[in-house]
Motif scaffolding. Structure first.
Motif, PDB file in Angstrom:
ATOM      1  N   GLU A 288       0.357 -25.031   5.280  1.00  0.00           N
ATOM      2  CA  GLU A 288       0.535 -26.439   5.657  1.00  0.00           C
ATOM      3  C   GLU A 288       2.001 -26.844   5.563  1.00  0.00           C
ATOM      4  O   GLU A 288       2.552 -27.462   6.487  1.00  0.00           O
ATOM      5  CB  GLU A 288      -0.326 -27.316   4.744  1.00  0.00           C
ATOM      6  N   LEU A 289       2.647 -26.495   4.467  1.00  0.00           N
ATOM      7  CA  LEU A 289       4.063 -26.819   4.291  1.00  0.00           C
ATOM      8  C   LEU A 289       4.921 -26.138   5.357  1.00  0.00           C
ATOM      9  O   LEU A 289       5.835 -26.757   5.923  1.00  0.00           O
ATOM     10  CB  LEU A 289       4.525 -26.409   2.899  1.00  0.00           C
ATOM     11  N   ALA A 290       4.633 -24.872   5.620  1.00  0.00           N
ATOM     12  CA  ALA A 290       5.428 -24.133   6.611  1.00  0.00           C
ATOM     13  C   ALA A 290       5.269 -24.730   7.997  1.00  0.00           C
ATOM     14  O   ALA A 290       6.255 -24.852   8.752  1.00  0.00           O
ATOM     15  CB  ALA A 290       5.011 -22.666   6.612  1.00  0.00           C
ATOM     16  N   ALA A 291       4.046 -25.126   8.364  1.00  0.00           N
ATOM     17  CA  ALA A 291       3.807 -25.711   9.684  1.00  0.00           C
ATOM     18  C   ALA A 291       4.539 -27.029   9.838  1.00  0.00           C
ATOM     19  O   ALA A 291       5.160 -27.304  10.883  1.00  0.00           O
ATOM     20  CB  ALA A 291       2.306 -25.909   9.902  1.00  0.00           C
ATOM     21  N   VAL A 292       4.474 -27.853   8.813  1.00  0.00           N
ATOM     22  CA  VAL A 292       5.150 -29.145   8.861  1.00  0.00           C
ATOM     23  C   VAL A 292       6.663 -28.961   8.948  1.00  0.00           C
ATOM     24  O   VAL A 292       7.354 -29.641   9.726  1.00  0.00           O
ATOM     25  CB  VAL A 292       4.763 -29.985   7.631  1.00  0.00           C
ATOM     26  N   LEU A 293       7.181 -28.058   8.150  1.00  0.00           N
ATOM     27  CA  LEU A 293       8.626 -27.835   8.155  1.00  0.00           C
ATOM     28  C   LEU A 293       9.082 -27.288   9.510  1.00  0.00           C
ATOM     29  O   LEU A 293      10.102 -27.737  10.057  1.00  0.00           O
ATOM     30  CB  LEU A 293       8.993 -26.864   7.037  1.00  0.00           C
ATOM     31  N   ALA A 294       8.341 -26.322  10.050  1.00  0.00           N
ATOM     32  CA  ALA A 294       8.703 -25.751  11.347  1.00  0.00           C
ATOM     33  C   ALA A 294       8.627 -26.805  12.449  1.00  0.00           C
ATOM     34  O   ALA A 294       9.458 -26.824  13.370  1.00  0.00           O
ATOM     35  CB  ALA A 294       7.785 -24.580  11.674  1.00  0.00           C
ATOM     36  N   THR A 295       7.650 -27.693  12.374  1.00  0.00           N
ATOM     37  CA  THR A 295       7.519 -28.762  13.366  1.00  0.00           C
ATOM     38  C   THR A 295       8.679 -29.745  13.259  1.00  0.00           C
ATOM     39  O   THR A 295       9.262 -30.153  14.275  1.00  0.00           O
ATOM     40  CB  THR A 295       6.184 -29.492  13.180  1.00  0.00           C
ATOM     41  N   ALA A 296       9.015 -30.143  12.038  1.00  0.00           N
ATOM     42  CA  ALA A 296      10.136 -31.070  11.840  1.00  0.00           C
ATOM     43  C   ALA A 296      11.438 -30.469  12.359  1.00  0.00           C
ATOM     44  O   ALA A 296      12.256 -31.165  12.982  1.00  0.00           O
ATOM     45  CB  ALA A 296      10.259 -31.421  10.361  1.00  0.00           C
ATOM     46  N   VAL A 297      11.639 -29.181  12.128  1.00  0.00           N
ATOM     47  CA  VAL A 297      12.850 -28.512  12.620  1.00  0.00           C
ATOM     48  C   VAL A 297      12.849 -28.480  14.149  1.00  0.00           C
ATOM     49  O   VAL A 297      13.903 -28.662  14.791  1.00  0.00           O
ATOM     50  CB  VAL A 297      12.950 -27.091  12.032  1.00  0.00           C
ATOM     51  N   ALA A 298      11.681 -28.257  14.756  1.00  0.00           N
ATOM     52  CA  ALA A 298      11.597 -28.260  16.222  1.00  0.00           C
ATOM     53  C   ALA A 298      11.993 -29.625  16.779  1.00  0.00           C
ATOM     54  O   ALA A 298      12.696 -29.705  17.806  1.00  0.00           O
ATOM     55  CB  ALA A 298      10.183 -27.894  16.660  1.00  0.00           C
ATOM     56  N   TYR A 299      11.555 -30.699  16.116  1.00  0.00           N
ATOM     57  CA  TYR A 299      11.925 -32.038  16.581  1.00  0.00           C
ATOM     58  C   TYR A 299      13.418 -32.296  16.358  1.00  0.00           C
ATOM     59  O   TYR A 299      14.074 -32.944  17.180  1.00  0.00           O
ATOM     60  CB  TYR A 299      11.076 -33.090  15.869  1.00  0.00           C
ATOM     61  N   LEU A 300      13.939 -31.801  15.269  1.00  0.00           N
ATOM     62  CA  LEU A 300      15.369 -31.959  15.003  1.00  0.00           C
ATOM     63  C   LEU A 300      16.188 -31.272  16.095  1.00  0.00           C
ATOM     64  O   LEU A 300      17.165 -31.840  16.623  1.00  0.00           O
ATOM     65  CB  LEU A 300      15.689 -31.370  13.627  1.00  0.00           C
ATOM     66  N   ARG A 301      15.771 -30.076  16.462  1.00  0.00           N
ATOM     67  CA  ARG A 301      16.475 -29.348  17.527  1.00  0.00           C
ATOM     68  C   ARG A 301      16.360 -30.074  18.870  1.00  0.00           C
ATOM     69  O   ARG A 301      17.314 -30.156  19.643  1.00  0.00           O
ATOM     70  CB  ARG A 301      15.897 -27.937  17.649  1.00  0.00           C
ATOM     71  N   ALA A 302      15.158 -30.580  19.162  1.00  0.00           N
ATOM     72  CA  ALA A 302      14.948 -31.251  20.447  1.00  0.00           C
ATOM     73  C   ALA A 302      15.817 -32.499  20.566  1.00  0.00           C
ATOM     74  O   ALA A 302      16.394 -32.767  21.630  1.00  0.00           O
ATOM     75  CB  ALA A 302      13.470 -31.616  20.598  1.00  0.00           C
ATOM     76  N   LEU A 303      15.919 -33.248  19.490  1.00  0.00           N
ATOM     77  CA  LEU A 303      16.733 -34.465  19.530  1.00  0.00           C
ATOM     78  C   LEU A 303      18.216 -34.130  19.637  1.00  0.00           C
ATOM     79  O   LEU A 303      18.971 -34.805  20.353  1.00  0.00           O
ATOM     80  CB  LEU A 303      16.449 -35.318  18.288  1.00  0.00           C
ATOM     81  N   GLU A 304      18.650 -33.092  18.930  1.00  0.00           N
ATOM     82  CA  GLU A 304      20.055 -32.704  19.040  1.00  0.00           C
ATOM     83  C   GLU A 304      20.355 -32.228  20.458  1.00  0.00           C
ATOM     84  O   GLU A 304      21.403 -32.568  21.038  1.00  0.00           O
ATOM     85  CB  GLU A 304      20.386 -31.604  18.035  1.00  0.00           C
ATOM     86  N   ALA A 305      19.421 -31.462  21.048  1.00  0.00           N
ATOM     87  CA  ALA A 305      19.624 -30.993  22.424  1.00  0.00           C
ATOM     88  C   ALA A 305      19.619 -32.148  23.403  1.00  0.00           C
ATOM     89  O   ALA A 305      20.250 -32.067  24.481  1.00  0.00           O
ATOM     90  CB  ALA A 305      18.530 -29.995  22.790  1.00  0.00           C
ATOM     91  N   GLY A 306      18.952 -33.241  23.055  1.00  0.00           N
ATOM     92  CA  GLY A 306      18.912 -34.421  23.909  1.00  0.00           C
ATOM     93  C   GLY A 306      20.128 -35.313  23.774  1.00  0.00           C
ATOM     94  O   GLY A 306      20.161 -36.402  24.363  1.00  0.00           O
ATOM     95  N   GLY A 307      21.101 -34.872  22.987  1.00  0.00           N
ATOM     96  CA  GLY A 307      22.353 -35.611  22.879  1.00  0.00           C
ATOM     97  C   GLY A 307      22.441 -36.548  21.691  1.00  0.00           C
ATOM     98  O   GLY A 307      23.409 -37.312  21.588  1.00  0.00           O
ATOM     99  N   HIS A 308      21.487 -36.482  20.780  1.00  0.00           N
ATOM    100  CA  HIS A 308      21.501 -37.371  19.614  1.00  0.00           C
ATOM    101  C   HIS A 308      22.282 -36.721  18.475  1.00  0.00           C
ATOM    102  O   HIS A 308      22.188 -35.517  18.248  1.00  0.00           O
ATOM    103  CB  HIS A 308      20.072 -37.688  19.165  1.00  0.00           C
TER     104      HIS A 308
END
Length: 605
Positions: free
Chosen positions: A218-238
């Motif tokens: 559960e912890l690993a899935a949540v952490l991996a998901t949060a990192v995916a969102y962090l990457r997506a937002l950075e790639a979107g110019g944020h």
């Protein structure tokens, strides 16, 4: 008289002295088998721990956690009344549940327009509360409607406390479908909500927990998901620092207080590692909690109150910023006002009367909690790295790799439930066949949507509930339940322990036990069995009595027409018993589900 502190008059309570005292109390029993348990991840739970050294632990901001209530009535006007009743009753946060979300459990609201959303929040002053959207596949559309509503009302965006709950990866896990282009849509929503106070993305653990995931998974899935969102937002110019502020996590709280507290503490440590790896100064992570759907039971639902209260307390003590507790009747239907009030008041008691939120990290320095937190953190980080090597959480879900690892843990847990190594009060342990039905609202649930490719969602008690449902159907059709005759041998003092054990075990499958004071005469036993009308019987007595009386008793029962004979116990020599007609053995650790399924069929004839 010596004027010295009392503690100085005794020898230091060292670990070695404690171990010696425990060994003496065990009287030769195996320390590991009797007192050491293991979690689903293989973490050892010791019987005692020494005080831990101080560990830097990110914590919740000072003050109590928020008490969040689900708003899930399909009728917008009635949903609005729910919201106001909850806020007037002490809640300070709402979770608006959309009908498309898995968490709606067949209910929830539909928002075809901003007017529908406005109706559900009639009279609710958004700047005074925290609001979370739980919309699943409709997340982006619902977030856009919320923005329109805020603009219509003229609320100050910077005064709001919002969690838009956008979790396309979690939605993929729950539905089997990944929204193509979600990265760009998430980035657009963050841009649209610039200047608002709150978070757009939510890394939600519920789909994984409901599928049977362990704490580490559960912890690993949540952490991996949060990192995916962090990457997506950075790639979107944020900006990375601002993108970090747009992410919250939701963990599941269950009735295991030790693991729940440690899990909530661990996620903050894990996120701090991510921040440091990104070159960011760590900031408090927004950690939300919801009590576990997996632990809820339709049978003896009042026990759910105990489960959710323990889970809520554990999440709060572990540092959750907001806790949503499921009403105790949710597995049976749409909860009424009483069930909502009970779950709300349970948290009020924890916060206002028990003062559990007065200390920011009460587990700090406690050996057991610190050890569990550290072990969970290290194992979860390794599991997170494994997901990353597979291409990230979305890729791991698509390939089935992560689902396969969860399935292996779920299978092991199912075996533990079947053997009652993981007992379920009211379902597999202490079932109450005479329980009265509870009240839920007269609202029909929506049919379940297709979920091909989704992670499964199953409550632990479902296999036992299916047996109980079948028993209810037999009683409705015939006027009585399937029954087992307890062939008690000897006086009550001799057979009572096993006859009580057997009666409770059979009741878990909806099989009613026909008891008696015991028999020493085999003909009287046979006559009583015939008079009972039962088709199956279970021998109950002590091992000593079994040595001389079990075989003739089984033969007498067989001659009297017993279709199946069980014996309560695990005799070392069973061959003679089997030859006499005993077909199954009921003992602690047996596969009770398998035995009950067989017994239920044979009891019906």
């Amino acid at each position: 008289m010596e004027d010295r502190p009392l503690a100085e008059l005794f020898e230091p309570a060292t670990r070695e002295r404690w171990r010696q005292a425990i060994e003496a109390a065990l009287k030769g029993a195996d320390f590991e088998k009797r007192l050491v348990s293991k979690t689903a991840d293989g973490l050892r739970i010791e019987p005692f721990y020494e005080p831990a050294a101080s560990v830097a632990q990110p914590v919740r901001a000072p003050g109590p956690w928020r008490l969040a209530q689900r708003i899930d009535h399909p009728d917008a006007e009635k949903a609005g009344a729910q919201a106001l009743a909850d806020l007037e009753g002490g809640a300070d946060a709402l979770v608006l549940v959309h009908c498309d979300a898995r968490a709606a459990r067949g209910f929830g609201l539909e928002f075809p327009s901003v007017d529908a959303l406005d109706a559900a929040l009639t009279g609710v002053m958004l700047p005074l509360i925290a609001l979370r959207l739980d919309a699943g596949p409709a997340g982006f559309e619902t977030a856009a409607l919320l923005k329109q509503l805020i603009e219509r009302r003229g609320d100050d965006p910077s005064a709001l406390d919002l969690d838009l709950g956008l979790d396309p990866i979690g939605t993929r896990a729950a539905t089997g479908r990944l929204d193509q282009g979600w990265e760009a849509r998430l980035s657009e929503i963050v841009t649209a909500f610039a200047g608002y106070r709150g978070r757009a993305a939510l890394a939600d653990a519920r789909p994984y927990h409901e599928a049977g995931a362990s704490e580490v998974q559960e912890l690993a899935a949540v952490l991996a998901t949060a990192v995916a969102y962090l990457r997506a937002l950075e790639a979107g110019g944020h900006d990375l620092a601002l993108a970090r502020d747009q992410i919250a996590v939701l963990l599941v709280a269950d009735a295991d207080e030790f693991l729940t507290i440690a899990k909530f503490r661990a996620i903050r440590r894990l996120w701090a590692r991510v921040e440091q790896a990104c070159g960011l100064e760590p900031k408090p992570l927004r950690v939300l909690a919801e009590t576990a759907w997996r632990m809820m039971s339709r049978r003896d639902p009042f026990v759910n109150i105990l489960r959710t209260t323990m889970a809520s307390a554990s999440a709060g003590l572990g540092g959750a910023d907001s806790v949503t507790a499921l009403p105790y009747t949710l597995a049976l239907g749409l909860p009424d006002a009483f069930a909502r009030r009970v779950v709300r008041n349970s948290q009020i008691v924890l916060i206002e009367e028990s003062n559990l939120a007065k200390v920011s990290d009460p587990a700090a320095g406690a050996g057991g909690f610190e050890a569990l937190t550290t072990e969970l953190t290290e194992k979860a980080w390794a599991a997170f790295q494994e997901i990353e090597r597979e291409g990230g959480i979305a890729a791991s879900l698509e390939s089935g790799a992560f689902a396969g690892r969860i399935a292996a843990v779920a299978q092991a847990r199912a075996r533990a439930v079947a053997t009652r190594k993981e007992p379920l009060t009211g379902a597999s342990e202490f079932p109450f066949l005479a329980e009265k039905p509870v009240t839920v609202l007269d609202v029909a649930p929506n049919p379940a949507a297709s979920s091909e490719g989704a992670l499964p969602s199953q409550r632990l008690a479902e296999p036992y509930e299916a047996l109980r449902d079948a028993s209810d159907a037999v009683r409705e059709r015939t006027g009585k339940r399937p029954a087992v005759f307890l062939a008690n041998l000897g006086p009550v003092a001799v057979h009572n322990a096993r006859s009580t054990f057997a009666a409770n075990a059979f009741a878990a499958g909806g099989i009613e036990a026909i008891g008696n004071d015991g028999f020493s005469d085999m003909q009287a036993l046979a006559d009583a069995f015939k008079a009972s009308g039962a088709r199956i019987a279970c021998l109950c007595s002590s091992d000593t009595v079994y040595q001389t009386e079990a075989v003739p008793a089984a033969e007498a029962l067989k001659a009297a027409g017993a279709g199946t004979i069980y014996l309560a116990g695990k005799p070392a020599e069973a061959e003679a018993l089997r030859q006499a007609g005993v077909e199954g053995f009921l003992f602690a650790g047996c596969d009770l589900l398998a035995l009950l399924r067989e017994a239920a069929e044979r009891a019906k004839g």
